[in-house]
Design a protein around this motif. Structure first.
Motif, PDB file in Angstrom:
ATOM      1  N   SER A 186     -18.521  12.726 -24.532  1.00 52.51           N
ATOM      2  CA  SER A 186     -17.314  12.469 -25.309  1.00 52.51           C
ATOM      3  C   SER A 186     -17.713  12.394 -26.777  1.00 52.51           C
ATOM      4  CB  SER A 186     -16.680  11.146 -24.875  1.00 52.51           C
ATOM      5  OG  SER A 186     -17.489  10.063 -25.304  1.00 52.51           O
ATOM      6  N   PRO A 187     -16.750  12.477 -27.692  1.00 56.73           N
ATOM      7  CA  PRO A 187     -17.095  12.335 -29.115  1.00 56.73           C
ATOM      8  C   PRO A 187     -17.823  11.020 -29.412  1.00 56.73           C
ATOM      9  CG  PRO A 187     -14.904  13.242 -28.912  1.00 56.73           C
ATOM     10  CD  PRO A 187     -15.344  12.849 -27.522  1.00 56.73           C
ATOM     11  N   GLN A 188     -17.396   9.941 -28.782  1.00 58.77           N
ATOM     12  CA  GLN A 188     -18.043   8.644 -29.010  1.00 58.77           C
ATOM     13  C   GLN A 188     -19.474   8.651 -28.461  1.00 58.77           C
ATOM     14  OE1 GLN A 188     -15.983   5.297 -27.310  1.00 58.77           O
ATOM     15  NE2 GLN A 188     -17.348   3.813 -28.253  1.00 58.77           N
ATOM     16  N   GLU A 189     -19.682   9.242 -27.307  1.00 51.62           N
ATOM     17  CA  GLU A 189     -21.033   9.337 -26.741  1.00 51.62           C
ATOM     18  C   GLU A 189     -21.933  10.219 -27.603  1.00 51.62           C
ATOM     19  OE1 GLU A 189     -20.140   8.872 -21.967  1.00 51.62           O
ATOM     20  OE2 GLU A 189     -19.711  10.792 -22.954  1.00 51.62           O
ATOM     21  N   THR A 190     -21.362  11.287 -28.150  1.00 52.68           N
ATOM     22  CA  THR A 190     -22.128  12.166 -29.029  1.00 52.68           C
ATOM     23  C   THR A 190     -22.562  11.415 -30.278  1.00 52.68           C
ATOM     24  OG1 THR A 190     -20.948  14.106 -28.218  1.00 52.68           O
ATOM     25  CG2 THR A 190     -22.048  14.325 -30.352  1.00 52.68           C
ATOM     26  N   GLU A 191     -21.649  10.671 -30.872  1.00 48.58           N
ATOM     27  CA  GLU A 191     -21.978   9.876 -32.061  1.00 48.58           C
ATOM     28  C   GLU A 191     -23.073   8.863 -31.748  1.00 48.58           C
ATOM     29  OE1 GLU A 191     -20.864  10.198 -35.261  1.00 48.58           O
ATOM     30  OE2 GLU A 191     -19.913  12.016 -34.518  1.00 48.58           O
ATOM     31  N   SER A 192     -22.967   8.231 -30.603  1.00 48.30           N
ATOM     32  CA  SER A 192     -23.967   7.252 -30.199  1.00 48.30           C
ATOM     33  C   SER A 192     -25.332   7.911 -29.997  1.00 48.30           C
ATOM     34  CB  SER A 192     -23.523   6.549 -28.917  1.00 48.30           C
ATOM     35  OG  SER A 192     -24.483   5.612 -28.506  1.00 48.30           O
ATOM     36  N   ALA A 193     -25.344   9.071 -29.367  1.00 46.30           N
ATOM     37  CA  ALA A 193     -26.592   9.795 -29.138  1.00 46.30           C
ATOM     38  C   ALA A 193     -27.236  10.207 -30.464  1.00 46.30           C
ATOM     39  CB  ALA A 193     -26.348  11.018 -28.265  1.00 46.30           C
ATOM     40  N   LEU A 194     -26.427  10.642 -31.412  1.00 52.46           N
ATOM     41  CA  LEU A 194     -26.955  11.010 -32.723  1.00 52.46           C
ATOM     42  C   LEU A 194     -27.515   9.803 -33.465  1.00 52.46           C
ATOM     43  CD1 LEU A 194     -24.277  13.607 -33.862  1.00 52.46           C
ATOM     44  CD2 LEU A 194     -26.666  14.059 -33.261  1.00 52.46           C
ATOM     45  N   ASP A 195     -26.858   8.668 -33.323  1.00 54.42           N
ATOM     46  CA  ASP A 195     -27.361   7.444 -33.953  1.00 54.42           C
ATOM     47  C   ASP A 195     -28.713   7.046 -33.373  1.00 54.42           C
ATOM     48  OD1 ASP A 195     -25.136   7.253 -35.595  1.00 54.42           O
ATOM     49  OD2 ASP A 195     -24.097   5.817 -34.289  1.00 54.42           O
ATOM     50  N   VAL A 196     -28.841   7.144 -32.053  1.00 50.15           N
ATOM     51  CA  VAL A 196     -30.116   6.823 -31.405  1.00 50.15           C
ATOM     52  C   VAL A 196     -31.194   7.804 -31.856  1.00 50.15           C
ATOM     53  CG1 VAL A 196     -31.333   6.750 -29.181  1.00 50.15           C
ATOM     54  CG2 VAL A 196     -29.083   5.669 -29.422  1.00 50.15           C
ATOM     55  N   ALA A 197     -30.863   9.089 -31.899  1.00 48.64           N
ATOM     56  CA  ALA A 197     -31.827  10.100 -32.343  1.00 48.64           C
ATOM     57  C   ALA A 197     -32.283   9.822 -33.766  1.00 48.64           C
ATOM     58  CB  ALA A 197     -31.217  11.497 -32.237  1.00 48.64           C
TER      59      ALA A 197
END
Length: 95
Positions: free
Chosen positions: A3-14
């Motif tokens: 989801s867009p929220q999961e993508t944002e979270s994944a990018l933050d972790v990266a």
């Protein structure tokens, strides 16, 4: 599919993981610790491959090769290349 929220979270972790890896590399170079340079470069390469960034992983591999040869003092150019290429992602860490 994320989801867009999961993508944002994944990018933050990266962004966090890559920034920490670059910090570890900097600390290892500053300390003159060749083994720590090898470990930091290896971690960077793996993280970049996991993110689907093979060209940047190649830069990390070049850093790793230099570190293994004992040329860890000359790693700054490769490190700067990675930092510049990752700047948009690393900026997420500041948000």
């Amino acid at each position: 599919m994320l989801s867009p929220q999961e993508t944002e979270s994944a990018l933050d972790v990266a962004a966090f993981v890559l920034a920490r890896s670059l910090e570890r590399l900097d600390a290892a170079v500053a300390a003159g610790d060749g083994q720590a340079c090898v470990e930091a470069a290896h971690g960077l390469k793996g993280n970049l491959l996991n993110l689907g960034l093979p060209e940047l992983a190649g830069t990390a591999q070049a850093i790793l090769d230099k570190a293994r040869e004992g040329g860890y003092q000359s790693l700054q150019t490769g490190r700067e290349t990675l930092a510049a290429a990752l700047a948009p992602l690393l900026a997420r860490r500041m948000i």
